[in-house]
Scaffold this motif. Sequence first.
Motif, PDB file in Angstrom:
ATOM      1  N   ILE A  74      -3.956  -8.155  -0.457  1.00 28.84           N
ATOM      2  CA  ILE A  74      -2.611  -7.586   0.512  1.00 28.84           C
ATOM      3  C   ILE A  74      -3.351  -6.631   1.256  1.00 28.84           C
ATOM      4  N   SER A  75      -3.884  -5.665   0.653  1.00 31.40           N
ATOM      5  CA  SER A  75      -4.989  -4.657   1.658  1.00 31.40           C
ATOM      6  C   SER A  75      -5.812  -5.291   2.387  1.00 31.40           C
ATOM      7  N   LYS A  76      -6.522  -6.240   2.057  1.00 32.88           N
ATOM      8  CA  LYS A  76      -7.525  -6.866   2.931  1.00 32.88           C
ATOM      9  C   LYS A  76      -6.999  -7.802   4.062  1.00 32.88           C
ATOM     10  N   TYR A  77      -5.542  -8.111   3.774  1.00 28.70           N
ATOM     11  CA  TYR A  77      -4.995  -9.092   4.710  1.00 28.70           C
ATOM     12  C   TYR A  77      -4.464  -8.266   6.038  1.00 28.70           C
ATOM     13  N   PHE A  78      -4.136  -7.096   5.676  1.00 27.18           N
ATOM     14  CA  PHE A  78      -3.490  -6.188   6.721  1.00 27.18           C
ATOM     15  C   PHE A  78      -4.716  -5.350   7.425  1.00 27.18           C
ATOM     16  N   PRO A  79      -4.602  -4.896   8.530  1.00 25.18           N
ATOM     17  CA  PRO A  79      -5.684  -4.099   9.188  1.00 25.18           C
ATOM     18  C   PRO A  79      -5.826  -2.870   8.515  1.00 25.18           C
ATOM     19  N   ASN A  81      -5.248   1.329   8.552  1.00 25.33           N
ATOM     20  CA  ASN A  81      -4.182   2.003   9.021  1.00 25.33           C
ATOM     21  C   ASN A  81      -3.038   1.436   9.249  1.00 25.33           C
ATOM     22  N   LYS A  82      -2.849   0.216   8.716  1.00 18.85           N
ATOM     23  CA  LYS A  82      -1.697  -0.273   8.507  1.00 18.85           C
ATOM     24  C   LYS A  82      -0.655   0.393   7.528  1.00 18.85           C
ATOM     25  N   ILE A 158      -0.973   4.009   3.553  1.00 14.85           N
ATOM     26  CA  ILE A 158      -1.634   3.726   4.999  1.00 14.85           C
ATOM     27  C   ILE A 158      -2.942   3.072   4.390  1.00 14.85           C
ATOM     28  N   ASN A 159      -2.901   2.119   5.003  1.00 13.64           N
ATOM     29  CA  ASN A 159      -4.336   1.090   4.431  1.00 13.64           C
ATOM     30  C   ASN A 159      -5.585   1.504   4.838  1.00 13.64           C
ATOM     31  N   ARG A 160      -6.482   1.070   3.842  1.00 16.64           N
ATOM     32  CA  ARG A 160      -7.824   1.473   3.983  1.00 16.64           C
ATOM     33  C   ARG A 160      -8.613   0.456   3.374  1.00 16.64           C
ATOM     34  N   HIS A 161      -9.593  -0.266   4.057  1.00 12.78           N
ATOM     35  CA  HIS A 161     -10.644  -1.163   3.244  1.00 12.78           C
ATOM     36  C   HIS A 161     -11.618  -0.589   2.736  1.00 12.78           C
TER      37      HIS A 161
END
Length: 265
Positions: A74-79, A81-82, A158-161
């Motif tokens: 899921i984290s990798k699916y979204f960009p 900072n999403k 807040i997403n971080r890869h």
Amino acid sequence: MNSYVVAVPTYNRVNEVINKTLETLKNGKISKKHIYLFVANKEQEKLYEDAVPKTMYHKIVVGEKGIRNQRKFISKYFPVNKYIVSIDDDVEELLMMHNAEKLVKINNLDEFFKNAYKKLKKEKLFIWGIYPVRNPFFMKKTVTTDLRFIIGVLFGYINRHNAQLYPSIESETKEDYEQTILYYKMDGGVIRYNYITPKTKFNAPGGLGTDRFARNKHAADYLTKTYPDIITPFSRKNGTPEVKLKKLPYKHKTTKKHKHNNKNK
């Protein structure tokens, strides 16, 4: 603000996700355009497409089997900072503490999710969660930033890869404990709403599957060995292996810059 998405990892729980989580989101004023169902494989995709009304979600995504793998997917699916809100597939209600004896239903989840994002930005932190036990006697009307368990039933981030934020497969069944630790170690704190809690049935059929005792023990042993300064092991009265987090203070990191690490681990 950064428009949010709601990610629902789900496996063999078609009826539950329809009648519980998706109904909860609908009643909480969450538009279908925000909602993504993450399933394990193509067979599960067909199962959900055939059963779940299209009016209840935006998209079904084939991810990976296993909750740890799915959360990483899921984290990798979204960009980067999403703003992602993750919710389990069998959440009946989100409840707010009214007093030491009473919990009341939160009717506007859209507002709560947006306010939680603002709180993250204000505190310069990256993950929020809720109180893990549905008992107003132990809850407090506080929002804290020190180290406290962020249960996987409902949390926002807040997403971080960054591979340093993805729990190990060794912590499966308790990956939310390791996720809490990893965010705390990187950011110096986590946000928890200690007056909000979910109504859900823990250890229900589906989801994680069978052999839960052995997997719990394996995860507890791994966490205790890997984070001896943070994890304390214990056993429930029925013998189930468990862990708890030691109390560690909020350590705001004002100068640290986060590097996005796309390596898989």
